[in-house]
Design an enzyme around this catalytic site. Sequence first.
Site, mmCIF file in Angstrom:
data_model
loop_
_atom_site.group_PDB
_atom_site.id
_atom_site.type_symbol
_atom_site.label_atom_id
_atom_site.label_comp_id
_atom_site.label_asym_id
_atom_site.label_seq_id
_atom_site.Cartn_x
_atom_site.Cartn_y
_atom_site.Cartn_z
ATOM 1 N N LYS A 101 0.829 -1.205 0.000
ATOM 2 C CA LYS A 101 0.000 0.000 0.000
ATOM 3 C C LYS A 101 0.870 1.266 0.000
ATOM 4 O O LYS A 101 2.084 1.194 0.249
ATOM 5 C CB LYS A 101 -0.906 -0.028 1.233
ATOM 6 N N TYR B 61 -12.768 -2.530 -3.046
ATOM 7 C CA TYR B 61 -13.233 -2.489 -1.654
ATOM 8 C C TYR B 61 -14.764 -2.412 -1.547
ATOM 9 O O TYR B 61 -15.280 -1.929 -0.541
ATOM 10 C CB TYR B 61 -12.595 -1.311 -0.928
ATOM 11 N N PHE C 279 -14.767 3.509 7.938
ATOM 12 C CA PHE C 279 -13.406 3.698 7.419
ATOM 13 C C PHE C 279 -13.328 3.655 5.898
ATOM 14 O O PHE C 279 -12.237 3.785 5.334
ATOM 15 C CB PHE C 279 -12.451 2.656 8.029
ATOM 16 N N ARG D 273 -1.652 -14.315 3.900
ATOM 17 C CA ARG D 273 -2.360 -13.661 5.015
ATOM 18 C C ARG D 273 -1.698 -13.977 6.352
ATOM 19 O O ARG D 273 -1.687 -13.139 7.258
ATOM 20 C CB ARG D 273 -3.853 -13.986 4.984
ATOM 21 N N THR E 222 -5.130 -7.492 10.778
ATOM 22 C CA THR E 222 -5.436 -6.215 10.118
ATOM 23 C C THR E 222 -4.910 -5.019 10.904
ATOM 24 O O THR E 222 -4.333 -4.084 10.325
ATOM 25 C CB THR E 222 -6.970 -6.081 9.935
ATOM 26 N N ARG F 52 2.918 -6.902 9.186
ATOM 27 C CA ARG F 52 2.269 -5.794 9.900
ATOM 28 C C ARG F 52 2.783 -5.686 11.334
ATOM 29 O O ARG F 52 2.942 -4.578 11.856
ATOM 30 C CB ARG F 52 0.752 -5.993 9.879
ATOM 31 N N ASN G 64 -1.774 -0.327 7.072
ATOM 32 C CA ASN G 64 -1.171 -1.595 7.507
ATOM 33 C C ASN G 64 -0.319 -2.267 6.436
ATOM 34 O O ASN G 64 -0.183 -3.484 6.412
ATOM 35 C CB ASN G 64 -2.271 -2.525 8.034
ATOM 36 N N HIS H 245 -1.989 -5.451 1.383
ATOM 37 C CA HIS H 245 -3.268 -6.114 1.127
ATOM 38 C C HIS H 245 -2.976 -7.516 0.619
ATOM 39 O O HIS H 245 -2.040 -7.705 -0.162
ATOM 40 C CB HIS H 245 -4.070 -5.369 0.054
ATOM 41 N N GLU I 204 -9.987 -9.594 -7.864
ATOM 42 C CA GLU I 204 -9.058 -8.478 -7.656
ATOM 43 C C GLU I 204 -7.955 -8.448 -8.726
ATOM 44 O O GLU I 204 -7.565 -7.379 -9.195
ATOM 45 C CB GLU I 204 -8.436 -8.582 -6.256
#
Length: 138
Positions: free
Chosen positions: A11, A51, A59, A87, A93, A104, A118, A121, A132
């Site tokens: 990100k 999203y 948010f 993940r 998250t 993270r 964070n 993704h 995606e």
Amino acid sequence: AQSERTLVIVKPDGYRRGLTGEVLRRIEAKGYVLAELKVATPDRERLAKHYAEHEGKPFYQPLLEFMSSGPATFAVVEGHRCIEGFRALAGATDPTAALPGTIRGDLGRDWGEKVQANIVHGSDSPESAEREIGIWFA
Ligand code: DAT
Ligand code: MG
């Protein structure tokens, strides 16, 4: 072995902090393969699709604002069970709660903003991954 694909995004916070290489290094060190890679500033139209599940949440607007704030790195990552595996590498998250050893947990923190910056993704299911990847690598 059967292969699986996932969409990973470093990100804009990760990009600005110079963490792109560190994230990609962890993906490769885990044994996954970088099938596609590009740097681009995410546009609002594709972010809204990406999203869509979060539309209406408190948010959501800050998330789109943050995600379109500068360059990000997009990667299609391949490998058996890479969705679950990435993940696990990414961690929880909330970067404050994410365990040390994760991306993270090791590299992120709460900056007091409305959105959790964070760093990464990762798609959460095979259906999300294909959806995606279609949005960002059309
Ligand atoms: P993840 O990125 O771990 O799959 P998600 O899909 O639930 O998490 O949310 C997408 C992004 O939105 C997440 O990476 C950061 C932001 N976000 C999620 N929940 C949040 C919250 N409660 N407060 C602030 N930002 C949040
Ligand atoms: Mg998600």
